[in-house]
Design a protein around this motif. Sequence first.
Motif, PDB file in Angstrom:
ATOM      1  N   SER A 161       0.845  -1.191   0.000  1.00  8.62           N
ATOM      2  CA  SER A 161       0.000   0.000   0.000  1.00  8.62           C
ATOM      3  C   SER A 161       0.881   1.241   0.000  1.00  8.62           C
ATOM      4  O   SER A 161       1.966   1.241   0.584  1.00  8.62           O
ATOM      5  CB  SER A 161      -0.918   0.011   1.229  1.00  8.62           C
ATOM      6  OG  SER A 161      -1.758  -1.122   1.247  1.00  8.62           O
ATOM      7  N   SER A 162       0.409   2.316  -0.641  1.00 10.89           N
ATOM      8  CA  SER A 162       1.240   3.513  -0.738  1.00 10.89           C
ATOM      9  C   SER A 162       0.367   4.757  -0.778  1.00 10.89           C
ATOM     10  O   SER A 162      -0.835   4.700  -1.062  1.00 10.89           O
ATOM     11  CB  SER A 162       2.129   3.462  -1.986  1.00 10.89           C
ATOM     12  OG  SER A 162       1.331   3.536  -3.155  1.00 10.89           O
ATOM     13  N   THR A 163       1.004   5.881  -0.488  1.00  7.52           N
ATOM     14  CA  THR A 163       0.366   7.177  -0.653  1.00  7.52           C
ATOM     15  C   THR A 163       1.432   8.232  -0.859  1.00  7.52           C
ATOM     16  O   THR A 163       2.598   8.029  -0.496  1.00  7.52           O
ATOM     17  CB  THR A 163      -0.522   7.520   0.558  1.00  7.52           C
ATOM     18  OG1 THR A 163      -1.422   8.568   0.212  1.00  7.52           O
ATOM     19  CG2 THR A 163       0.309   7.952   1.765  1.00  7.52           C
ATOM     20  N   GLU A 164       1.047   9.340  -1.459  1.00  2.00           N
ATOM     21  CA  GLU A 164       1.984  10.429  -1.734  1.00  2.00           C
ATOM     22  C   GLU A 164       1.744  11.567  -0.746  1.00  2.00           C
ATOM     23  O   GLU A 164       0.600  11.916  -0.443  1.00  2.00           O
ATOM     24  CB  GLU A 164       1.813  10.929  -3.168  1.00  2.00           C
ATOM     25  CG  GLU A 164       2.896  11.891  -3.613  1.00  2.00           C
ATOM     26  CD  GLU A 164       2.789  12.221  -5.095  1.00  2.00           C
ATOM     27  OE1 GLU A 164       3.827  12.480  -5.725  1.00  2.00           O
ATOM     28  OE2 GLU A 164       1.657  12.218  -5.625  1.00  2.00           O
ATOM     29  N   LEU A 165       2.827  12.150  -0.243  1.00  2.00           N
ATOM     30  CA  LEU A 165       2.745  13.173   0.790  1.00  2.00           C
ATOM     31  C   LEU A 165       3.580  14.386   0.406  1.00  2.00           C
ATOM     32  O   LEU A 165       4.700  14.248  -0.081  1.00  2.00           O
ATOM     33  CB  LEU A 165       3.253  12.625   2.128  1.00  2.00           C
ATOM     34  CG  LEU A 165       2.519  11.391   2.660  1.00  2.00           C
ATOM     35  CD1 LEU A 165       3.492  10.468   3.365  1.00  2.00           C
ATOM     36  CD2 LEU A 165       1.409  11.787   3.610  1.00  2.00           C
ATOM     37  N   THR A 166       3.038  15.573   0.648  1.00  2.10           N
ATOM     38  CA  THR A 166       3.746  16.827   0.419  1.00  2.10           C
ATOM     39  C   THR A 166       3.792  17.603   1.726  1.00  2.10           C
ATOM     40  O   THR A 166       2.759  17.785   2.382  1.00  2.10           O
ATOM     41  CB  THR A 166       3.033  17.683  -0.649  1.00  2.10           C
ATOM     42  OG1 THR A 166       2.968  16.949  -1.870  1.00  2.10           O
ATOM     43  CG2 THR A 166       3.787  18.985  -0.882  1.00  2.10           C
ATOM     44  N   PHE A 167       4.996  18.055   2.107  1.00  2.00           N
ATOM     45  CA  PHE A 167       5.178  18.826   3.332  1.00  2.00           C
ATOM     46  C   PHE A 167       5.820  20.163   2.979  1.00  2.00           C
ATOM     47  O   PHE A 167       6.808  20.211   2.241  1.00  2.00           O
ATOM     48  CB  PHE A 167       6.077  18.080   4.320  1.00  2.00           C
ATOM     49  CG  PHE A 167       5.535  16.729   4.724  1.00  2.00           C
ATOM     50  CD1 PHE A 167       4.579  16.626   5.721  1.00  2.00           C
ATOM     51  CD2 PHE A 167       5.965  15.576   4.089  1.00  2.00           C
ATOM     52  CE1 PHE A 167       4.071  15.392   6.088  1.00  2.00           C
ATOM     53  CE2 PHE A 167       5.460  14.335   4.444  1.00  2.00           C
ATOM     54  CZ  PHE A 167       4.508  14.242   5.458  1.00  2.00           C
ATOM     55  N   VAL A 168       5.265  21.228   3.524  1.00  2.00           N
ATOM     56  CA  VAL A 168       5.778  22.577   3.271  1.00  2.00           C
ATOM     57  C   VAL A 168       6.069  23.248   4.602  1.00  2.00           C
ATOM     58  O   VAL A 168       5.201  23.309   5.479  1.00  2.00           O
ATOM     59  CB  VAL A 168       4.778  23.414   2.461  1.00  2.00           C
ATOM     60  CG1 VAL A 168       5.290  24.847   2.316  1.00  2.00           C
ATOM     61  CG2 VAL A 168       4.545  22.788   1.086  1.00  2.00           C
TER      62      VAL A 168
END
Length: 444
Positions: free
Chosen positions: A149-156
């Motif tokens: 299982s996977s997911t994409e993450l963006t952190f600012v």
Amino acid sequence: MAPDMPIPALRLYIVTFNCGLLPINTEAFASQLFSGLTSSKLPDVLVLSLQEIAPIPQSLIGGSFLIPFFERIYHAVQKGARKVSNATDGPPIYSPVSTRNLGLTGIMVFTKRPEAISDIETASVGVGMAEMGNKGAVGVRFTYQDSGSSTELTFVAAHLAAMESEVRRRNEDWENIVRGLVFSSTTAESKQNARAISDEGLPLLSISPRDASIFKPTSHLFLAGDLNYRTSKLAPAPSDHNDSFPQPYHSPLSPNHFSNLFKDDQLNQERLAGRTCHGLTEAAVTFPPTYKYSIKEPFLTSDEDLAHWNWAQHRWPSWCDRILYLDIPSWLSRVEPQAKLITHKYSALPLQPTSDHRPVSLEVSVPLVPIPSPDDEDGDDPRVNPPFDININWKRQRDRARILEIIVGFSMYFTTTWEGGGVLIAMIAGAVGSYFAFRAMLDV
């Protein structure tokens, strides 16, 4: 995934901290870093958003000048993790995934399973004077995969304009971050750049501008930083410090209880009016203001054990330090109704001995499923229709600002620091000595 099968979740812990232009106290930071967790189980991914990470000259120069400051934080992470897990020695619990900075703003990403992270991208944009990095944002994006299982993450990580009256400037800073924070691939260099700082990545030339944007349709988004929104447009009057500032002993029914200040919170007002942080949401703010404190004892003490908050008298107590996020998109909810982003705890950590800000933490579970591409009917989501278009000149402007940062940074380093002054004197002495040596050779 079958309807009766639970969706696996990624346990995420985000901390934002304005370091106050000083190296952190490693032991102090380690002792409180994980105090915002609801259990002793360490999160899968730790993200640190850092502002004013070092003195201005070192921050603007970057590179090796910042390594000692980041190393202190790295060691604090390991010490804090060992404390929570009751481990006195052994290999590091967390591996650094990415360490980046844009001037005075930095981001550090750690994980217990580095093999679970792939497709790392980074971004940075300055919104300070001449677009330099005295204010600005830096971002990291990646895919996290576990057991298929996977997911994409963006952190600012962001730091916006200061001062009570500069609400419009802060909103403009947010606009410029959305327009200029364009993500670039570092996948081919991810191992060697895990601890690199300051360098720009390679431009994403092969993807659409929307996929390079802060609002990528298939990614989660978390924004953390010193956003600098205040609880008043005016500085406090001399009498306000004693008459109106909140203290721990004020009951929730008292007009001086800190919750009453939140009615005038600029970020909440501007966000709900659609003028900043478009589409982002925030967990309930139940902790006291995080700024501005006088840097004096007691430190490292929870609010329950405090009898008095040492507020600075010339600033209204405000929630400058915040963590916001995009909720689950509607098109994911339609195909995965069980997919929920669950906030476990949103809190302010105890005051540190090196800063007039308190750190803020968010513990959250993210469903470990990919976000599919959106449908046309989901146009209200900023992932589909961002509030601002990407600035097509972002790369040229960043390169130009980077040159200015180097010039200003070294100028300040040589003229405002003892170390830099010593180097400058040595260089001048060497040049004078070389000149006379050369003259002496010509006279022979």
